[in-house]
Motif scaffolding. Structure first.
Motif, PDB file in Angstrom:
ATOM      1  N   LEU A 158       0.827  -1.196   0.000  1.00 37.58           N
ATOM      2  CA  LEU A 158       0.000   0.000   0.000  1.00 37.58           C
ATOM      3  C   LEU A 158       0.862   1.246   0.000  1.00 37.58           C
ATOM      4  CD1 LEU A 158      -2.396  -1.115   2.898  1.00 37.58           C
ATOM      5  CD2 LEU A 158      -2.791  -1.386   0.440  1.00 37.58           C
ATOM      6  N   CYS A 184       1.235   5.058   1.960  1.00 38.09           N
ATOM      7  CA  CYS A 184       0.828   5.842   3.115  1.00 38.09           C
ATOM      8  C   CYS A 184      -0.065   6.981   2.628  1.00 38.09           C
ATOM      9  CB  CYS A 184       2.054   6.399   3.842  1.00 38.09           C
ATOM     10  SG  CYS A 184       1.619   7.565   5.158  1.00 38.09           S
ATOM     11  N   PRO A 185      -1.209   7.200   3.273  1.00 36.13           N
ATOM     12  CA  PRO A 185      -2.104   8.268   2.832  1.00 36.13           C
ATOM     13  C   PRO A 185      -1.554   9.672   3.094  1.00 36.13           C
ATOM     14  CG  PRO A 185      -2.923   7.303   4.846  1.00 36.13           C
ATOM     15  CD  PRO A 185      -1.754   6.466   4.410  1.00 36.13           C
ATOM     16  N   GLN A 225      -7.046   2.003   2.729  1.00 34.30           N
ATOM     17  CA  GLN A 225      -5.908   2.008   1.793  1.00 34.30           C
ATOM     18  C   GLN A 225      -6.006   0.856   0.810  1.00 34.30           C
ATOM     19  OE1 GLN A 225      -5.479   5.259   2.690  1.00 34.30           O
ATOM     20  NE2 GLN A 225      -3.721   4.723   1.482  1.00 34.30           N
ATOM     21  N   GLN A 279      -8.437   1.849  -1.836  1.00 37.47           N
ATOM     22  CA  GLN A 279      -7.938   2.880  -2.742  1.00 37.47           C
ATOM     23  C   GLN A 279      -6.921   2.360  -3.737  1.00 37.47           C
ATOM     24  OE1 GLN A 279      -6.679   6.443  -0.786  1.00 37.47           O
ATOM     25  NE2 GLN A 279      -8.621   6.704   0.267  1.00 37.47           N
TER      26      GLN A 279
END
Length: 111
Positions: A16, A18-19, A107, A110
């Motif tokens: 993933l 990191c936002p 996440q 997304q």
């Protein structure tokens, strides 16, 4: 969406971003432990403990929606390891690079 993303549960990890900082993360919840790693966590050049942050599992009794249905199905089928992994998939992670806390589920969705 979750029908294709459940492969990550079998693989015991998701890759993933990191936002907050956009850094690449491996979110692991299996034989290597339960953590978010800022980089590869196995093999040559793997990040050490300083490049990892423990995951916080969701409380199975508080899961809702798809998380609750998946967890219930795993428990009902006697798949305790899958049920345990799902608590991390629907729990929270922390980026070891920027320290932001994020929803693992969000996440994954997304990706």
């Amino acid at each position: 969406m979750w029908s294709r993303e459940l492969e990550g549960v079998c693989d015991e990890e998701y890759e993933l971003d990191c936002p907050a900082c956009g850094g690449g993360l491996f979110v692991a919840f299996g034989s290597y432990g339960t953590f978010a790693a800022a980089g590869d966590y196995v093999g040559r050049g793997a990040v050490g403990e300083e490049g990892r942050a423990e995951l916080a599992p969701a409380d199975p009794d508080r899961l809702e929606g798809v998380g609750a249905r998946l967890h219930r199905a795993a428990v009902g089928a006697g798949r305790t390891q899958v049920a345990r992994a799902l608590t991390y998939v629907f729990g929270e992670g922390r980026c070891p690079s920027c320290d932001v806390v994020f929803s693992v589920r969000e996440q994954v969705e997304q990706r």
